[in-house]
Scaffold this active site. Structure first.
Site, PDB file in Angstrom:
ATOM      1  N   HIS A  24       0.866  -1.195   0.000  1.00  0.00           N
ATOM      2  CA  HIS A  24       0.000   0.000   0.000  1.00  0.00           C
ATOM      3  C   HIS A  24       0.894   1.233   0.000  1.00  0.00           C
ATOM      4  CE1 HIS A  24      -3.712   2.106   2.050  1.00  0.00           C
ATOM      5  NE2 HIS A  24      -3.092   2.916   1.197  1.00  0.00           N
ATOM      6  N   HIS A  26       1.113   4.799  -2.450  1.00  0.00           N
ATOM      7  CA  HIS A  26       0.673   5.614  -3.599  1.00  0.00           C
ATOM      8  C   HIS A  26       1.922   6.281  -4.146  1.00  0.00           C
ATOM      9  CE1 HIS A  26      -3.620   5.397  -2.368  1.00  0.00           C
ATOM     10  NE2 HIS A  26      -3.067   5.243  -1.174  1.00  0.00           N
ATOM     11  N   HIS A 204      -9.630   0.979  -0.835  1.00  0.00           N
ATOM     12  CA  HIS A 204      -9.556   1.637   0.462  1.00  0.00           C
ATOM     13  C   HIS A 204     -10.948   1.567   1.095  1.00  0.00           C
ATOM     14  CE1 HIS A 204      -5.831   3.192  -1.044  1.00  0.00           C
ATOM     15  NE2 HIS A 204      -5.649   4.055  -0.067  1.00  0.00           N
ATOM     16  N   GLU A 207     -11.082   3.576   6.420  1.00  0.00           N
ATOM     17  CA  GLU A 207      -9.997   4.475   6.853  1.00  0.00           C
ATOM     18  C   GLU A 207     -10.664   5.610   7.627  1.00  0.00           C
ATOM     19  OE1 GLU A 207      -8.072   6.599   3.634  1.00  0.00           O
ATOM     20  OE2 GLU A 207      -6.365   7.216   4.879  1.00  0.00           O
ATOM     21  N   ASP A 285       1.745   4.089   2.738  1.00  0.00           N
ATOM     22  CA  ASP A 285       0.681   4.931   2.166  1.00  0.00           C
ATOM     23  C   ASP A 285       1.269   6.076   1.310  1.00  0.00           C
ATOM     24  OD1 ASP A 285      -1.984   5.419   1.674  1.00  0.00           O
ATOM     25  OD2 ASP A 285      -2.413   6.376   3.588  1.00  0.00           O
ATOM     26  N   ASP A 286       1.641   7.175   1.951  1.00  0.00           N
ATOM     27  CA  ASP A 286       2.180   8.346   1.242  1.00  0.00           C
ATOM     28  C   ASP A 286       3.417   8.835   2.006  1.00  0.00           C
ATOM     29  OD1 ASP A 286      -0.097   8.888  -0.782  1.00  0.00           O
ATOM     30  OD2 ASP A 286      -1.133   8.688   1.142  1.00  0.00           O
TER      31      ASP A 286
HETATM   32  N1  ADE Z   1      -4.736   8.665  -1.859  1.00  0.00           N
HETATM   33  C1  ADE Z   1      -3.500   8.756  -1.386  1.00  0.00           C
HETATM   34  N2  ADE Z   1      -3.464   8.446  -0.091  1.00  0.00           N
HETATM   35  C2  ADE Z   1      -4.732   8.125   0.274  1.00  0.00           C
HETATM   36  C3  ADE Z   1      -5.345   7.712   1.480  1.00  0.00           C
HETATM   37  N3  ADE Z   1      -4.656   7.538   2.603  1.00  0.00           N
HETATM   38  N4  ADE Z   1      -6.668   7.486   1.471  1.00  0.00           N
HETATM   39  C4  ADE Z   1      -7.377   7.652   0.354  1.00  0.00           C
HETATM   40  N5  ADE Z   1      -6.847   8.044  -0.796  1.00  0.00           N
HETATM   41  C5  ADE Z   1      -5.534   8.275  -0.847  1.00  0.00           C
HETATM   42 ZN    ZN Z   2      -3.804   4.748   0.659  1.00  0.00          ZN
END
Ligand code: ADE
Ligand code: ZN
Length: 348
Positions: A24, A26, A204, A207, A285-286
């Site tokens: 996971h 992005h 997703h 969350e 994630d990011d």
């Molecule tokens: N796009 C990038 N990060 C995300 C996240 N944590 N939740 C939903 N969309 C995303």
């Molecule tokens: Zn994500």
């Protein structure tokens, strides 16, 4: 495996060195501030921030949407195939240092095609990095195309249509962006079509959105993994189902804190998810926005939660390989390497 023989002071070293998969991430969320400035300059695009510090200061999020606004703006500097390559190549080099053996990388084509960037530009740049990562770094990687759930079903179908000439370059589809008010059911027909096409399916869910969105993703989209899924804990019957069916959750602890899903890591339910038998994994994630790549997520989570030890480290890495969309024989090879690594730790 006698995990009790592993001294606690070895734990951080083990977390760093153990082989693992990341499921996971992005790729647009790996765009570091330095690269944003570099690409903006190269592409002659003005930024609303004068310095790196000013940009970093904007990374103070109150919820998912406050992050997404900045994340989509940051992705606006990506213009050429070379830009997409540079972003993915930087991530893969970093993943290698974290001992990531395999990464399944999300990308958001609609973020780019809506700005007039051809789909081919995006996928060609990413694919070139993936190929080079395999050859030069020994990191296996696959691409997963995510639909933006704040956009319409029609837009998702159009994105799929545009992607189909490149069908062999991505292994599956996902669903991301603003969760609240955009339930999985909105994309049931798109996912049904993707399923017919033989694509792997993830979404997703849970969350920021309710536990019911996790059930919808499983029942209506027929996904094989849930991204995040932490709000399952609000529904004991769903927890029992996830555990019994061994549905993998790709959990992102630093993200959850940055986006205020939990007040801090000591309140994170990772220990609980594992204790009830859910096939949880740790992911970033990011990472450029949330303060850390994969190993930083492992280290911070294990530091904050004393109930996590060597046994859980092994379990999380094993779950990450088992939940990967790769050939069983390849996964067995990764798990063998993991077993050998831990056998060595246990024998002192
Ligand atoms: N796009 C990038 N990060 C995300 C996240 N944590 N939740 C939903 N969309 C995303
Ligand atoms: Zn994500």
């Amino acid at each position: 495996m006698n995990f009790a023989r592993i001294p606690r002071e070895n734990l951080h070293d083990i977390l760093r060195r153990m082989p693992k998969a990341e499921l996971h991430i992005h790729i647009e969320g790996s765009l570091e501030p330095e690269l944003i400035f570099e690409l903006a300059a190269r592409n002659g695009m003005p930024l609303p921030y004068a310095t790196l510090e000013e940009l970093r200061a904007a990374y103070a999020f109150t919820d998912l949407q406050s992050f997404l606004d900045i994340y989509y703006a940051g992705a606006g500097v990506l213009q050429t195939e070379e830009d997409f390559f540079a972003m993915a190549w930087a991530y893969l080099k970093r993943a290698r240092t974290d001992n990531v053996r395999h990464a399944e990388i999300f990308f958001d084509p609609q973020t780019h095609t809506e700005r007039g960037i051809p789909f081919a530009t995006v996928i060609n740049g990413l694919e070139r990095a993936v190929r080079r990562g395999r050859e030069e770094l020994g990191v296996s990687a696959s691409l997963i195309l995510c639909f933006l759930r704040h956009l319409s079903e029609e837009a998702a179908f159009a994105a799929l249509e545009e992607a189909l000439p490149f069908r062999d370059r991505f292994i599956g589809v996902g669903l991301d962006s603003g969760e609240r008010g955009n339930p999985p059911e909105k994309f049931a027909r798109v996912f049904a079509r993707c399923r017919e096409l033989g694509l792997r399916l993830v979404a997703h869910a849970g969350e920021e959105g309710p536990a019911g969105y996790i059930s919808q993703a499983l029942d209506l989209l027929k996904v094989e993994r849930i991204d995040h899924g932490v709000r399952c804990l609000e529904d004991p019957r769903l927890v029992a189902r996830l555990a019994e069916q061994r549905v993998p959750l790709t959990v992102c602890p630093l993200s959850n804190v940055k986006l205020c899903v939990f007040p801090d890591l000591s309140a994170h339910p990772m220990g609980k998810l594992l204790a009830v038998g859910i096939a949880a994994t740790i992911n970033s994630d990011d990472p450029a926005y949330f303060g850390g790549y994969l190993n930083e997520n492992y280290l911070a989570t294990f530091t904050a939660l004393p109930e996590l030890g060597a046994k859980e480290a092994y379990q999380l890495a094993r779950n990450s390989f088992q939940a990967a969309f790769a050939d069983e024989s390849v996964k067995e090879g990764w798990i063998r390497e993991l077993d050998d690594f831990f056998a060595q730790q246990c024998s002192g």
